[in-house]
Write an enzyme that holds these catalytic residues in place. Structure first.
Site, PDB file in Angstrom:
ATOM      1  N   GLU A  57       6.731  39.968  -8.167  1.00 20.81           N
ATOM      2  CA  GLU A  57       5.383  39.816  -8.700  1.00 20.81           C
ATOM      3  C   GLU A  57       4.834  41.185  -9.080  1.00 20.81           C
ATOM      4  O   GLU A  57       4.939  42.147  -8.307  1.00 20.81           O
ATOM      5  CB  GLU A  57       4.513  39.172  -7.619  1.00 20.81           C
ATOM      6  CG  GLU A  57       3.121  38.788  -8.049  1.00 20.81           C
ATOM      7  CD  GLU A  57       2.408  38.044  -6.934  1.00 20.81           C
ATOM      8  OE1 GLU A  57       2.615  36.814  -6.822  1.00 20.81           O
ATOM      9  OE2 GLU A  57       1.661  38.687  -6.176  1.00 20.81           O
ATOM     10  N   LYS A 101       3.347  24.802  -3.933  1.00 22.82           N
ATOM     11  CA  LYS A 101       2.045  24.266  -3.518  1.00 22.82           C
ATOM     12  C   LYS A 101       2.095  22.739  -3.549  1.00 22.82           C
ATOM     13  O   LYS A 101       1.529  22.075  -4.410  1.00 22.82           O
ATOM     14  CB  LYS A 101       0.944  24.804  -4.428  1.00 22.82           C
ATOM     15  CG  LYS A 101       0.778  26.320  -4.314  1.00 22.82           C
ATOM     16  CD  LYS A 101      -0.257  26.852  -5.288  1.00 22.82           C
ATOM     17  CE  LYS A 101      -0.369  28.366  -5.164  1.00 22.82           C
ATOM     18  NZ  LYS A 101      -1.334  28.939  -6.131  1.00 22.82           N
ATOM     19  N   ARG A 106       0.819  -1.211   0.000  1.00 20.68           N
ATOM     20  CA  ARG A 106       0.000   0.000   0.000  1.00 20.68           C
ATOM     21  C   ARG A 106       0.854   1.262   0.000  1.00 20.68           C
ATOM     22  O   ARG A 106       0.566   2.222  -0.733  1.00 20.68           O
ATOM     23  CB  ARG A 106      -0.928   0.001   1.212  1.00 20.68           C
ATOM     24  CG  ARG A 106      -1.889   1.185   1.286  1.00 20.68           C
ATOM     25  CD  ARG A 106      -2.944   1.100   0.203  1.00 20.68           C
ATOM     26  NE  ARG A 106      -2.582   1.823  -1.016  1.00 20.68           N
ATOM     27  CZ  ARG A 106      -3.164   1.611  -2.183  1.00 20.68           C
ATOM     28  NH1 ARG A 106      -4.109   0.704  -2.311  1.00 20.68           N
ATOM     29  NH2 ARG A 106      -2.790   2.290  -3.238  1.00 20.68           N
ATOM     30  N   LYS A 138       6.591  38.990  -3.339  1.00 19.91           N
ATOM     31  CA  LYS A 138       5.173  38.904  -3.656  1.00 19.91           C
ATOM     32  C   LYS A 138       4.412  40.086  -3.070  1.00 19.91           C
ATOM     33  O   LYS A 138       5.006  40.998  -2.474  1.00 19.91           O
ATOM     34  CB  LYS A 138       4.621  37.569  -3.164  1.00 19.91           C
ATOM     35  CG  LYS A 138       5.404  36.366  -3.715  1.00 19.91           C
ATOM     36  CD  LYS A 138       4.691  35.062  -3.515  1.00 19.91           C
ATOM     37  CE  LYS A 138       3.567  34.922  -4.520  1.00 19.91           C
ATOM     38  NZ  LYS A 138       2.957  33.554  -4.450  1.00 19.91           N
ATOM     39  N   ASP A 174       1.257  38.430 -12.631  1.00 24.05           N
ATOM     40  CA  ASP A 174       0.307  37.721 -11.780  1.00 24.05           C
ATOM     41  C   ASP A 174      -1.127  37.898 -12.259  1.00 24.05           C
ATOM     42  O   ASP A 174      -1.638  39.020 -12.338  1.00 24.05           O
ATOM     43  CB  ASP A 174       0.444  38.229 -10.340  1.00 24.05           C
ATOM     44  CG  ASP A 174      -0.494  37.522  -9.382  1.00 24.05           C
ATOM     45  OD1 ASP A 174      -0.617  36.289  -9.476  1.00 24.05           O
ATOM     46  OD2 ASP A 174      -1.108  38.215  -8.537  1.00 24.05           O
TER      47      ASP A 174
END
Length: 290
Positions: A212, A150, A115, A182, A233
């Site tokens: 960004e 992410k 598994r 950012k 962005d």
């Protein structure tokens, strides 16, 4: 996992040179501990000790393979002398029904490790398969395909490896190996230009500064400040095309936000340099393998 196998075992160190082996083994140990707990009660009660078994992993759909060396190491953690025969290599495309690898060892090893091995294979092959689908949309164009941070907590090195197996490229692995300014950094620093200038003054040697931007004015400010890369962005393909025309190669341009399989080629046809897609890791479905 059904069938038969036979081949001398090999070392993870000799197979995946671009993965930190110690970290991979730590991840595998954690996964096995999570699944086994104090032991595989069902197997210990139903399978006579010393019983031998063999099996084969098969693809049940067309997919790009990733994670075979990880699956191999799962079984090795349970039985160092078991046998493994990889029929195909990570990064290869296979059709439904094709075998991926054979294993042979104690029945308890195969039953207790199956598994966890499948979880890694299905997850990583799913990422590689989706990445290849995105990459195929860029055929003939210069844009590079990149992932993001992410990722599943604790599995980043494996998931970004799977992106590479799917012909994608990695963005930052961690916060300490790249500068990406950012929106929140910009707001706290006093604007795009101020943020870039501050970063340039103190950046580690050789580290590029990416910022960004959400408008033509912010792009102009980034260029004026000396940014190496501007991250466009959540812009439309038309807006990106205008940014490409206006910059004329003065800064590398990366697109991010709202990119999917249906529109990625539209973005790439603007002449942008890079496209980053969080979906490669956060939205990839598991591949069907048994």
């Amino acid at each position: 996992m059904t069938g038969e196998s036979r081949k001398s075992s090999v070392s993870l160190d000799n197979i995946v040179a671009d993965l930190p082996v110690r970290d991979v083994r730590r991840i595998i140990a954690s996964a096995l501990a999570e699944d086994l707990g104090s032991g595989d009660v069902t197997t210990s009660l139903t399978v006579p000790e010393g019983t031998k078994a063999q099996g084969t992993f098969f693809a049940k759909q067309r997919l790009v393979v990733a994670g075979l060396p990880i699956a191999m190491e799962v079984f090795r953690a349970l039985e160092p002398d078991y046998r493994w025969d990889a029929i195909i290599s990570d990064g290869a495309t296979v059709d439904a029904g094709e075998p991926l690898a054979h294993v042979e060892g104690k029945a308890a090893t195969l039953l207790s490790g199956e598994r966890v091995a499948l979880n890694f294979l299905q997850r990583l092959s799913g990422i590689a398969t989706l990445t290849r689908e995105f990459k195929d949309q860029l055929a003939g164009l210069k844009a590079e395909l990149l992932d993001t941070r992410k990722t599943t907590p604790g599995l980043r090195i494996l998931e970004k490896y799977a992106v590479r197996m799917g012909s994608g490229m990695n963005h930052r692995m961690r916060l300490d190996d790249g500068i990406l300014i950012k929106n929140n950094h910009i707001a706290m620093a006093g604007g795009v230009r101020a943020a870039v200038e501050k970063a340039l003054k103190q950046r580690p040697s050789g580290m590029l500064v990416e910022v960004e931007v959400r408008s033509r004015q912010e792009l102009d400010d980034a260029i004026a400040a000396g940014a190496d890369i501007a991250l466009l962005d959540n812009m439309t393909p038309a807006e990106v095309a205008e940014c490409v025309r206006s910059t004329q190669g003065r800064v590398l341009l990366e697109v991010s936000g709202g990119v999917n399989l249906e529109n990625i080629r539209d973005y790439a046809e603007t002449g942008v340099d890079r496209i980053s897609v969080g979906a490669l890791t956060h939205s990839a479905p598991a591949a069907d393998i048994n």
